[in-house]
Design a protein around this motif. Sequence first.
Motif, mmCIF file in Angstrom:
data_model
loop_
_atom_site.group_PDB
_atom_site.id
_atom_site.type_symbol
_atom_site.label_atom_id
_atom_site.label_comp_id
_atom_site.label_asym_id
_atom_site.label_seq_id
_atom_site.Cartn_x
_atom_site.Cartn_y
_atom_site.Cartn_z
ATOM 1 N N ASN A 136 -20.502 15.297 -27.045
ATOM 2 C CA ASN A 136 -19.662 16.348 -27.627
ATOM 3 C C ASN A 136 -19.003 17.198 -26.547
ATOM 4 N N ALA A 171 -19.037 1.109 -24.277
ATOM 5 C CA ALA A 171 -19.226 1.499 -25.675
ATOM 6 C C ALA A 171 -18.938 2.987 -25.853
ATOM 7 N N ALA A 175 -15.896 5.202 -27.809
ATOM 8 C CA ALA A 175 -16.153 6.317 -28.728
ATOM 9 C C ALA A 175 -15.237 7.498 -28.404
ATOM 10 N N TYR A 178 -11.469 6.703 -29.148
ATOM 11 C CA TYR A 178 -11.167 6.769 -30.588
ATOM 12 C C TYR A 178 -11.126 8.221 -31.061
ATOM 13 N N ASP B 125 -23.314 9.834 -40.254
ATOM 14 C CA ASP B 125 -23.236 10.939 -39.298
ATOM 15 C C ASP B 125 -24.647 11.398 -38.942
ATOM 16 N N LYS B 155 -15.287 6.860 -41.285
ATOM 17 C CA LYS B 155 -14.937 6.534 -39.894
ATOM 18 C C LYS B 155 -14.191 7.710 -39.270
ATOM 19 N N GLY B 156 -14.613 8.906 -39.655
ATOM 20 C CA GLY B 156 -13.997 10.110 -39.114
ATOM 21 C C GLY B 156 -14.141 10.170 -37.607
ATOM 22 N N ARG B 157 -13.125 10.742 -36.962
ATOM 23 C CA ARG B 157 -13.160 10.855 -35.506
ATOM 24 C C ARG B 157 -13.976 12.077 -35.082
ATOM 25 N N TYR B 158 -13.781 13.185 -35.772
ATOM 26 C CA TYR B 158 -14.498 14.416 -35.438
ATOM 27 C C TYR B 158 -14.368 15.364 -36.612
ATOM 28 N N TYR B 159 -15.155 16.400 -36.600
ATOM 29 C CA TYR B 159 -15.009 17.437 -37.615
ATOM 30 C C TYR B 159 -15.349 18.774 -36.981
ATOM 31 N N LEU B 167 -18.192 15.266 -32.566
ATOM 32 C CA LEU B 167 -17.933 13.860 -32.869
ATOM 33 C C LEU B 167 -18.474 13.480 -34.230
ATOM 34 N N GLY B 170 -17.329 7.960 -36.882
ATOM 35 C CA GLY B 170 -16.355 6.942 -36.478
ATOM 36 C C GLY B 170 -16.422 6.609 -34.997
ATOM 37 N N ALA B 171 -16.681 7.629 -34.183
ATOM 38 C CA ALA B 171 -16.751 7.396 -32.736
ATOM 39 C C ALA B 171 -17.904 6.446 -32.403
ATOM 40 N N TYR B 172 -19.041 6.663 -33.060
ATOM 41 C CA TYR B 172 -20.208 5.817 -32.794
ATOM 42 C C TYR B 172 -20.058 4.438 -33.437
ATOM 43 N N MET B 173 -19.350 4.395 -34.559
ATOM 44 C CA MET B 173 -19.009 3.103 -35.166
ATOM 45 C C MET B 173 -18.194 2.274 -34.175
ATOM 46 N N LYS B 174 -17.212 2.909 -33.533
ATOM 47 C CA LYS B 174 -16.364 2.202 -32.568
ATOM 48 C C LYS B 174 -17.191 1.689 -31.386
ATOM 49 N N ALA B 175 -18.159 2.497 -30.950
ATOM 50 C CA ALA B 175 -19.016 2.080 -29.827
ATOM 51 C C ALA B 175 -19.769 0.795 -30.182
#
Lengths: 270, 270
Positions: A136, A171, A175, A178, B125, B155-159, B167, B170-175
């Motif tokens: 973060n 990886a 993250a 993206y 999340d 698959k959100g990028r951040y909130y 984060l 979505g970021a960890y999904m991409k990883a």
Amino acid sequence: MAAWGERLAGVRGVLLDISGVLYDCGAGGGRAIAGSVEAVARLKQSHLKVRFCTNDSQKSRGKLVGLLRRLGFDISEDEVTSPAPATCQILKERGLRPHLLIHEGVRSEFDEIDTSNPNCVVIADAAEGFSYQNMNKAFQVLMELENPVLISLGKGRYYKETSGLVLDVGAYMKALEYACGIEAEVVGKPSPEFFKAALQAIGVEAHQAVMIGDDIVGDVGGAQRCGMRGLQVRTGKFRPSDEHHPEVKPDGYVDNLAEAVALLLQHAHK
Amino acid sequence: MAAWGERLAGVRGVLLDISGVLYDCGAGGGRAIAGSVEAVARLKQSHLKVRFCTNDSQKSRGKLVGLLRRLGFDISEDEVTSPAPATCQILKERGLRPHLLIHEGVRSEFDEIDTSNPNCVVIADAAEGFSYQNMNKAFQVLMELENPVLISLGKGRYYKETSGLVLDVGAYMKALEYACGIEAEVVGKPSPEFFKAALQAIGVEAHQAVMIGDDIVGDVGGAQRCGMRGLQVRTGKFRPSDEHHPEVKPDGYVDNLAEAVALLLQHAHK
């Protein structure tokens, strides 16, 4: 002896990946891969030029070489091309002050780098340092920059520890890419600049060189795109599915570094 | 009043994002966004159908609704479409036994799911649960499967938390996607199935509905691709650069939910 050994004719220089080729890293320092200590010794006694070309970004060159010497390898710091020193050069040239998301083991490589008021993020194989909190923080630094710059020391997907496969820096790079909607700059294999720096260090042209690695994409594919030959070892992170990779066709597969060196010493002089 | 308000004519149903529209989550439960408690109340007293459509995968519906009610919102569990119950339905239908990389707060939603001998990974999340160790475990489960299945709750990028941007899954999904060379199945916004389920729950057709959210891509763009209208609020994770998004053009921007509801009540009946 493999029929494709003929393809090693004219090789004058050898780039050696370290993790997964010389040794498997892990708790207590890891362990040498059977036959690799002797293979490195044979190679260095031959007429071939040798350069160690690693994406290891968890340890300083000093620590890495110390560890390998304790495992029995004949290796010194000035024989190693690794991404941290190359990154420091880029940071200095471009006036970049990084927020560092790195492992404590490599921090000494960045001792002379100004990290105040960061205007970029440098990410390396931080391992346990890849906490949600640290990710973060790196993300927030990037989101606050008008032109976010993310530099990644390698973009490996995973590597093998003695305990099993573990995630590599690539990886976590993905993250952050993206989340921030940006593309990282990669320092390390398979960046052509990085391979070229390793070749320059031993004064060998790409067409006269072979890269030996366990990463079908980063080592073998990357080297081939630079005009080198590429051999994949069946040690380290190698998986049987690599032999049917949709994009990368190595010049040859070998069971381990010992077999690669035996083939090289038989065929390279032709 | 915004000129584009005319574009709200004929709206019969409203999908409301929760985080960043109703409240900003964070330590101590978060805080309501100014005017949103009253706006939800006005909306529910009107002739418009209302459905809460969230990608929150950190809390069970019960916990989420309890938290919102404590902040003053008129909301009940059966008014919420959220990804965990939808995921459980998919797991049961396909005989999937997940390894769960999720937050403790949502675990109760998976109480009836068989997690022995996993044949897929479900990622939500997990926040602090996104440790290097937990990510490696999920990665290793996937790498051991012949046909790896990764299901991601959104698959959100951040909130936005009250402490700042953090984060999202979505970021960890991409990883994991990158490390394993696979593509995740997303359950939640912007998946069309997810929006359709929310619309079905209130018996409204897509062309009669508007989605109000703070995520230009996941809320607004996703809803528009389903034939709904989409409004972006300038609260939550909204950033000024969203107003120049290269791909998504919302039907309108509003400062907050209160303004959105005022416009809706003025124009929707036309």
